[in-house]
Design an enzyme around this catalytic site. Structure first.
Site, PDB file in Angstrom:
ATOM      1  N   GLN A 368       0.834  -1.208   0.000  1.00 25.38           N
ATOM      2  CA  GLN A 368       0.000   0.000   0.000  1.00 25.38           C
ATOM      3  C   GLN A 368       0.870   1.260   0.000  1.00 25.38           C
ATOM      4  OE1 GLN A 368      -0.312  -2.668   2.075  1.00 25.38           O
ATOM      5  NE2 GLN A 368      -2.378  -2.793   2.955  1.00 25.38           N
ATOM      6  N   GLN A 390      -0.165  -0.339  -5.710  1.00 24.59           N
ATOM      7  CA  GLN A 390      -1.300  -0.706  -4.872  1.00 24.59           C
ATOM      8  C   GLN A 390      -1.839   0.541  -4.170  1.00 24.59           C
ATOM      9  OE1 GLN A 390      -0.645  -4.067  -2.311  1.00 24.59           O
ATOM     10  NE2 GLN A 390      -2.500  -3.731  -1.115  1.00 24.59           N
ATOM     11  N   ASP A 391      -3.171   0.726  -4.246  1.00 21.94           N
ATOM     12  CA  ASP A 391      -3.847   1.842  -3.555  1.00 21.94           C
ATOM     13  C   ASP A 391      -3.423   3.214  -4.074  1.00 21.94           C
ATOM     14  OD1 ASP A 391      -4.960  -0.176  -2.112  1.00 21.94           O
ATOM     15  OD2 ASP A 391      -4.106   0.377  -0.180  1.00 21.94           O
ATOM     16  N   ASP A 412      -6.262  -2.903  -6.156  1.00 19.19           N
ATOM     17  CA  ASP A 412      -7.229  -2.007  -5.486  1.00 19.19           C
ATOM     18  C   ASP A 412      -6.868  -0.537  -5.693  1.00 19.19           C
ATOM     19  OD1 ASP A 412      -8.158  -4.447  -4.493  1.00 19.19           O
ATOM     20  OD2 ASP A 412      -7.137  -4.214  -2.572  1.00 19.19           O
ATOM     21  N   ARG A 476     -13.058  -5.723  -6.443  1.00 17.57           N
ATOM     22  CA  ARG A 476     -13.438  -6.716  -5.440  1.00 17.57           C
ATOM     23  C   ARG A 476     -14.069  -5.998  -4.256  1.00 17.57           C
ATOM     24  NH1 ARG A 476      -8.053  -8.845  -2.303  1.00 17.57           N
ATOM     25  NH2 ARG A 476      -6.880  -6.884  -2.210  1.00 17.57           N
TER      26      ARG A 476
END
Length: 569
Positions: A368, A390-391, A412, A476
């Site tokens: 993250q 990520q993120d 994500d 998701r």
């Protein structure tokens, strides 16, 4: 009547017209408040009457009122105990109960702020806090709970008017307050179980009381909508500019020559007043209703930037999305909670960014690592570049719009719990770490009454590089009420035919709301999509609820930002 006797001073005429509108507005608001109070009173006691025992025609008691109102909440026991113990009179109006529920939540969250302020560097409930990530999570909780207090205060002040036009704001601010509480708890997910359990336990009342207030406001909103009272008593000001933005500032934002008229100039080469963006923001007036334009000249600015909650109406404009770039590399793997990793974080309301780039260069191995995080209400990003792994984009809370932006990432990489519309953007999944799968979205709605979700409209979803060996999914479900809609977007064939990936296990909660509407391209076929109950087939009418007009409660504040947009389907 002045017009009949010759020319009138234009300024005086404008003042007179404004006074007329104000008087009319106050009259209508007053009328709508009275009618709404009467209707809600009838609805509350209509519910009570339905549930009461036969032949009970006695005057309704406080207990009856509290039970009726609390019946619409998720946490009925906590609602009944908190409101029942706080009401002293024999009878109470429903309006008083609605305001009281907010006061109860505000009181509880305020106590939590004080508690975390006293314990963010030492021990928590007897558990010693040693590692830096846990200490930072404690610090984050103090800030997040402070934001929750601010939003509860705003909802309390607006709720006193008890008129139709404030409901969308109330739902937004109470949804944000709930998001802040959950984000505080999420900061301890990878910490010792004893600490996480203590945090969850301590914030239980705050979380439930805030949810109860949101449920009550949402119920009123639905009840008045179903009765068509909004249409009958709507205010005639749909063509007016937003009250928070003076007309001269709106005209400024609509011009292309913003850089020459900027209030503050930032330049790495010393040709501006400041060399760092953070230094420039310190000199923006607090809580100003006047737009402050900051021009960031071409260059890469290696700093973590925060637009604090007191910095209202800031506009930041660069020399281009790949020319004026803010870059940093804070990340989870090196000990920073996700909430604190953002290269650029925005908390001050009515923020606008244009022709800017935001980057987190930590790399996929650091997990993250947020490039841009926004918690501000009514934020607009136009022609911006958001790049990480990520993120990447943390659309944390409140209302947000991204228009003609480029958004890059892996896992994500568009996530959070705001009400966000991403329109006419390029969404570019890229190569993750070996063994990882790409997931474009992870929406974090935790309460069915929250008016939050991710709406992706008229975007281009295509790979950045060769992703033939990588499985890429539309998203998701991060939380039980995760809400995400793709509308009229183009999807290339790299999108996995199943479309969506479970968070855990082989399926998803039935309570999620996922939908795909009139998308095109080789990756848009829904023939082989997952067979989840929460993956819906929607009509045009349902899809319209996720447009700017339907999802962001109108478009006046967006038009003031000077960015083009489409308000409906």
């Amino acid at each position: 009547m002045f017009k009949s006797y010759g020319k009138v001073d234009e300024h005086e005429q404008m003042v007179l017209e404004a006074r007329k509108k104000t008087r009319k507005r106050i009259t209508i608001i007053g009328l709508s408040s009275i009618v709404l109070a009467a209707v809600v009173f009838a609805l509350v006691f209509g519910i009570r009457g339905t549930n009461s025992s036969e032949g009970d025609n006695d005057a309704h008691t406080v207990t009856d009122s509290v039970k009726a109102v609390c019946d619409v909440t998720l946490y009925k026991d906590s609602c009944y105990s908190s409101l029942g113990s706080a009401v002293n009179s024999n009878q109470v109006q429903p309006q008083e109960l609605f305001l009281l529920s907010k006061k109860v939540a505000l009181s509880e969250v305020s106590k939590a702020v004080e508690y975390f302020s006293d314990h963010d560097h030492g021990a928590f409930k007897g558990v010693v806090v040693k590692n830096s990530r846990t200490k930072e999570a404690m610090k984050n909780c103090r800030e997040l709970l402070g934001l929750a207090v601010d939003h509860l205060n705003s909802s309390l002040t607006s709720g006193e008017n008890f008129s139709f036009e404030v409901f969308e704001d109330l739902q937004t601010w109470l949804s944000a307050a709930g998001t802040y509480l959950h984000t505080c708890i999420e900061g301890f997910e990878d910490e010792k179980e004893a600490i996480k359990t203590s945090v969850v336990s301590y914030l239980k009342n705050s979380t439930q009381f805030t949810s109860n207030s949101l449920a009550i406001v949402t119920w009123i909103n639905k009840a008045t909508t179903n009765l068509n009272l909004r249409r009958l008593l709507s205010l005639p000001h749909h063509n007016e500019a937003p009250a928070w933005l003076p007309s001269k500032d709106r005209r400024l934002l609509l011009t292309e020559d913003l850089r020459k008229k900027a209030d503050i100039v930032v330049a790495k080469d010393g040709s501006g007043k400041y060399k760092k963006i953070s230094d420039a923001l310190k000199h923006v007036p607090d809580k100003s209703n006047k737009r402050t334009v900051i021009y960031v000249k071409k260059g890469i600015y290696y700093e973590n930037v925060r637009v604090e909650k007191t910095k209202w109406n800031v506009m930041m404009i660069g020399d281009g999305m790949t020319s004026s770039i803010v870059s940093a590399n804070l990340n989870f793997a090196d000990g920073t909670p996700t909430f604190s990793t953002a290269t650029f974080a925005v908390f001050g309301r009515n923020f606008i960014a244009r022709d800017m780039g935001f980057r987190n260069s930590a790399g996929p191995q650091k997990h993250q690592a947020v490039a841009l995080m926004t918690s501000a209400d009514q934020a607009v990003y136009y022609r911006c570049h958001i790049d990480a792994y990520q993120d990447s984009l943390y659309a944390h809370s409140n209302r947000q719009l991204y228009r003609e932006c480029n958004i890059y990432g892996t896992v994500d990489f568009i996530f959070g719990n705001s009400a966000v519309v991403i329109q006419n953007c390029n969404i570019r999944p890229k190569l993750p770490m070996h063994g990882q799968q790409n997931t474009i979205t992870a929406q974090g709605k935790t309460d069915p009454n929250m008016n939050t979700g991710i709406s992706i409209q008229n975007c281009n979803i295509s790979p950045f590089g060769n992703l033939s060996s990588v499985e890429t999914y539309l998203g998701r479900p991060w939380k039980n009420y995760s809400t995400t809609v793709y509308m009229k977007s183009r999807m290339e064939d790299f999108v996995n035919p199943k479309g969506w990936l479970p968070w855990t296990g082989n399926s998803a909660p039935d309570t999620i709301f996922y939908a795909e509407f009139q998308n095109v391209g080789p990756g848009a076929s829904t023939k082989n999509r997952v067979k989840w109950k929460g993956l819906r087939t929607i009509t045009s009418e349902q899809a319209s609820k996720f447009t700017i007009k339907g999802f962001l409660q109108g478009d006046k504040w967006i038009s003031a930002a000077g960015a083009p947009f489409k308000s409906d389907l």
